[in-house]
Scaffold this motif. Structure first.
Motif, PDB file in Angstrom:
ATOM      1  N   THR A 216     -13.656 -26.693  -0.071  1.00  0.00           N
ATOM      2  CA  THR A 216     -13.699 -27.715   0.983  1.00  0.00           C
ATOM      3  C   THR A 216     -14.945 -27.618   1.860  1.00  0.00           C
ATOM      4  OG1 THR A 216     -12.427 -26.310   2.499  1.00  0.00           O
ATOM      5  CG2 THR A 216     -11.183 -27.837   1.081  1.00  0.00           C
ATOM      6  N   GLY A 217     -15.658 -26.498   1.788  1.00  0.00           N
ATOM      7  CA  GLY A 217     -16.835 -26.327   2.622  1.00  0.00           C
ATOM      8  C   GLY A 217     -16.520 -25.917   4.044  1.00  0.00           C
ATOM      9  N   ILE A 218     -15.273 -25.496   4.305  1.00  0.00           N
ATOM     10  CA  ILE A 218     -14.889 -25.023   5.640  1.00  0.00           C
ATOM     11  C   ILE A 218     -15.008 -23.510   5.642  1.00  0.00           C
ATOM     12  CG2 ILE A 218     -13.012 -24.863   7.322  1.00  0.00           C
ATOM     13  CD1 ILE A 218     -12.005 -27.547   6.316  1.00  0.00           C
ATOM     14  N   GLY A 219     -16.027 -22.995   6.313  1.00  0.00           N
ATOM     15  CA  GLY A 219     -16.338 -21.579   6.210  1.00  0.00           C
ATOM     16  C   GLY A 219     -15.727 -20.684   7.264  1.00  0.00           C
ATOM     17  N   GLN A 220     -14.972 -21.254   8.207  1.00  0.00           N
ATOM     18  CA  GLN A 220     -14.397 -20.432   9.270  1.00  0.00           C
ATOM     19  C   GLN A 220     -12.946 -20.824   9.501  1.00  0.00           C
ATOM     20  OE1 GLN A 220     -16.911 -21.288  12.597  1.00  0.00           O
ATOM     21  NE2 GLN A 220     -16.098 -23.342  12.909  1.00  0.00           N
ATOM     22  N   ALA A 221     -12.253 -20.012  10.305  1.00  0.00           N
ATOM     23  CA  ALA A 221     -10.836 -20.253  10.562  1.00  0.00           C
ATOM     24  C   ALA A 221     -10.624 -21.611  11.218  1.00  0.00           C
ATOM     25  CB  ALA A 221     -10.271 -19.151  11.436  1.00  0.00           C
ATOM     26  N   VAL A 222      -9.561 -22.287  10.822  1.00  0.00           N
ATOM     27  CA  VAL A 222      -9.203 -23.579  11.392  1.00  0.00           C
ATOM     28  C   VAL A 222      -8.191 -23.404  12.518  1.00  0.00           C
ATOM     29  CG1 VAL A 222      -8.138 -25.823  10.921  1.00  0.00           C
ATOM     30  CG2 VAL A 222      -9.669 -24.788   9.230  1.00  0.00           C
ATOM     31  N   LEU A 223      -7.194 -22.533  12.299  1.00  0.00           N
ATOM     32  CA  LEU A 223      -6.175 -22.317  13.328  1.00  0.00           C
ATOM     33  C   LEU A 223      -6.705 -21.409  14.436  1.00  0.00           C
ATOM     34  CD1 LEU A 223      -2.913 -21.838  11.243  1.00  0.00           C
ATOM     35  CD2 LEU A 223      -3.714 -23.879  12.410  1.00  0.00           C
ATOM     36  N   PRO A 224      -6.418 -21.738  15.680  1.00  0.00           N
ATOM     37  CA  PRO A 224      -6.977 -20.965  16.800  1.00  0.00           C
ATOM     38  C   PRO A 224      -6.078 -19.856  17.329  1.00  0.00           C
ATOM     39  CG  PRO A 224      -6.008 -22.977  17.623  1.00  0.00           C
ATOM     40  CD  PRO A 224      -5.798 -22.985  16.129  1.00  0.00           C
ATOM     41  N   PHE A 225      -4.928 -19.592  16.667  1.00  0.00           N
ATOM     42  CA  PHE A 225      -3.961 -18.699  17.291  1.00  0.00           C
ATOM     43  C   PHE A 225      -3.985 -17.269  16.780  1.00  0.00           C
ATOM     44  CE2 PHE A 225      -2.153 -22.860  18.230  1.00  0.00           C
ATOM     45  CZ  PHE A 225      -1.961 -22.730  19.587  1.00  0.00           C
ATOM     46  N   GLY A 226      -4.883 -16.951  15.885  1.00  0.00           N
ATOM     47  CA  GLY A 226      -5.080 -15.568  15.486  1.00  0.00           C
ATOM     48  C   GLY A 226      -3.858 -14.869  14.930  1.00  0.00           C
ATOM     49  N   GLY A 227      -3.018 -15.591  14.188  1.00  0.00           N
ATOM     50  CA  GLY A 227      -1.911 -14.951  13.501  1.00  0.00           C
ATOM     51  C   GLY A 227      -0.630 -14.814  14.306  1.00  0.00           C
ATOM     52  N   THR A 228      -0.565 -15.397  15.482  1.00  0.00           N
ATOM     53  CA  THR A 228       0.669 -15.343  16.263  1.00  0.00           C
ATOM     54  C   THR A 228       1.791 -16.049  15.512  1.00  0.00           C
ATOM     55  OG1 THR A 228      -0.567 -15.380  18.325  1.00  0.00           O
ATOM     56  CG2 THR A 228       1.741 -16.019  18.444  1.00  0.00           C
ATOM     57  N   ASP A 229       2.991 -15.485  15.559  1.00  0.00           N
ATOM     58  CA  ASP A 229       4.133 -16.138  14.938  1.00  0.00           C
ATOM     59  C   ASP A 229       4.566 -17.311  15.806  1.00  0.00           C
ATOM     60  OD1 ASP A 229       7.241 -15.029  13.426  1.00  0.00           O
ATOM     61  OD2 ASP A 229       6.452 -17.014  13.795  1.00  0.00           O
ATOM     62  N   LEU A 230       4.152 -18.491  15.418  1.00  0.00           N
ATOM     63  CA  LEU A 230       4.397 -19.670  16.238  1.00  0.00           C
ATOM     64  C   LEU A 230       5.858 -20.083  16.226  1.00  0.00           C
ATOM     65  CD1 LEU A 230       1.249 -21.620  15.105  1.00  0.00           C
ATOM     66  CD2 LEU A 230       1.532 -20.183  17.098  1.00  0.00           C
ATOM     67  N   ARG A 231       6.591 -19.727  15.171  1.00  0.00           N
ATOM     68  CA  ARG A 231       7.982 -20.154  15.085  1.00  0.00           C
ATOM     69  C   ARG A 231       8.827 -19.556  16.197  1.00  0.00           C
ATOM     70  NH1 ARG A 231      10.190 -18.195   9.977  1.00  0.00           N
ATOM     71  NH2 ARG A 231       8.664 -16.549  10.224  1.00  0.00           N
ATOM     72  N   THR A 232       8.600 -18.293  16.536  1.00  0.00           N
ATOM     73  CA  THR A 232       9.448 -17.637  17.517  1.00  0.00           C
ATOM     74  C   THR A 232       9.269 -18.224  18.905  1.00  0.00           C
ATOM     75  OG1 THR A 232       7.783 -15.932  17.921  1.00  0.00           O
ATOM     76  CG2 THR A 232       9.428 -15.476  16.224  1.00  0.00           C
ATOM     77  N   GLY A 233       8.131 -18.806  19.175  1.00  0.00           N
ATOM     78  CA  GLY A 233       7.883 -19.405  20.486  1.00  0.00           C
ATOM     79  C   GLY A 233       8.166 -20.879  20.518  1.00  0.00           C
ATOM     80  N   ARG A 234       8.796 -21.393  19.473  1.00  0.00           N
ATOM     81  CA  ARG A 234       9.075 -22.833  19.371  1.00  0.00           C
ATOM     82  C   ARG A 234       7.795 -23.634  19.566  1.00  0.00           C
ATOM     83  NH1 ARG A 234      12.958 -20.046  18.326  1.00  0.00           N
ATOM     84  NH2 ARG A 234      15.084 -20.398  19.034  1.00  0.00           N
ATOM     85  N   SER A 235       6.691 -23.097  19.054  1.00  0.00           N
ATOM     86  CA  SER A 235       5.385 -23.715  19.316  1.00  0.00           C
ATOM     87  C   SER A 235       4.921 -24.579  18.147  1.00  0.00           C
ATOM     88  CB  SER A 235       4.337 -22.633  19.579  1.00  0.00           C
ATOM     89  OG  SER A 235       4.671 -21.859  20.695  1.00  0.00           O
ATOM     90  N   VAL A 236       3.879 -25.285  18.392  1.00  0.00           N
ATOM     91  CA  VAL A 236       3.223 -26.087  17.375  1.00  0.00           C
ATOM     92  C   VAL A 236       1.842 -25.508  17.125  1.00  0.00           C
ATOM     93  CG1 VAL A 236       2.362 -28.374  16.783  1.00  0.00           C
ATOM     94  CG2 VAL A 236       4.418 -28.167  18.172  1.00  0.00           C
ATOM     95  N   ALA A 237       1.457 -25.424  15.871  1.00  0.00           N
ATOM     96  CA  ALA A 237       0.126 -24.919  15.552  1.00  0.00           C
ATOM     97  C   ALA A 237      -0.841 -26.098  15.568  1.00  0.00           C
ATOM     98  CB  ALA A 237       0.132 -24.273  14.168  1.00  0.00           C
TER      99      ALA A 237
END
Length: 201
Positions: free
Chosen positions: A176-197
């Motif tokens: 895809t040509g995307i050379g860096q991380a897309v998600l900004p949360f650094g591996g946090t388990d988003l499910r436990t916080g009822r969060s949206v990535a």
């Protein structure tokens, strides 16, 4: 943002793709798998929602095992708790017109693999037409069918699993040509916080 996601999903999957079975009077695509254990990855640009996807871990109810159990005749590649079901992948229609491969789709594919790795998943399942399987293979992913194709709404449909690995992430980034991380949360388990990535695009 989640409400906008539900409304956009309804427009895409019901109004445009004709999934009449999930039509709702309030024009929101919300089902039993949008509960507190769901993880939503939403791609935004300048605060506007342009694409999304959803995950449900197989240690609880999933769309694959609840709605499409007949598609699965082979065992999962690892214990269910090490896998997640990937559903409701979409890119806003106006962002796809006239483009062979939308950059929003590329961002979602990368975000999907990043998220799966951050949660320690070994595999991801999905239900789709053969096209999505071919697309995944073209990105260098190891995809295995979970059963033979079946016709659903007149289209050959298959359940399959994607191997989650660093190699798979490297491959999709390279393609895809995307050379860096897309998600900004650094591996946090988003499910436990009822969060949206949120993946900013």
């Amino acid at each position: 943002m989640l409400e906008e996601n539900y409304k956009l999903r309804h427009r895409i999957f019901v109004d445009l793709q004709g999934w009449e079975a999930i039509r709702r009077p309030d024009q929101r695509d919300v089902d039993a798998f949008d509960g507190p254990n769901a993880a939503h990855i939403l791609v935004t640009e300048d605060g506007e929602l342009v694409g999304g996807s959803r995950f449900n871990c197989h240690d609880g109810p999933t769309l694959l095992q609840t709605v499409f159990p007949g598609l699965v005749t082979e065992p999962f590649p690892a214990p269910p708790a090490l896998g997640a079901d990937w559903t409701r992948f979409y890119v806003r229609p106006d962002r796809r017109e006239g483009r062979r491969r939308a950059p929003e789709s590329a961002a979602l594919f990368c975000a999907m693999m990043e998220y799966a790795l951050s949660q320690g998943y070994a595999f991801i399942t999905f239900v789709s037409t053969i096209y999505m399987v071919e697309l995944g293979v073209s990105m260098g992913w190891r995809i295995a069918p979970l059963g033979p194709p079946a016709k659903i709404d007149g289209k050959p449909t298959v359940a399959a699993s994607i191997e989650v690995s660093e190699d798979a992430l490297d491959s999709v980034r390279r393609v895809t040509g995307i050379g860096q991380a897309v998600l900004p949360f650094g591996g946090t388990d988003l499910r436990t916080g009822r969060s949206v990535a949120f993946g900013g695009f």
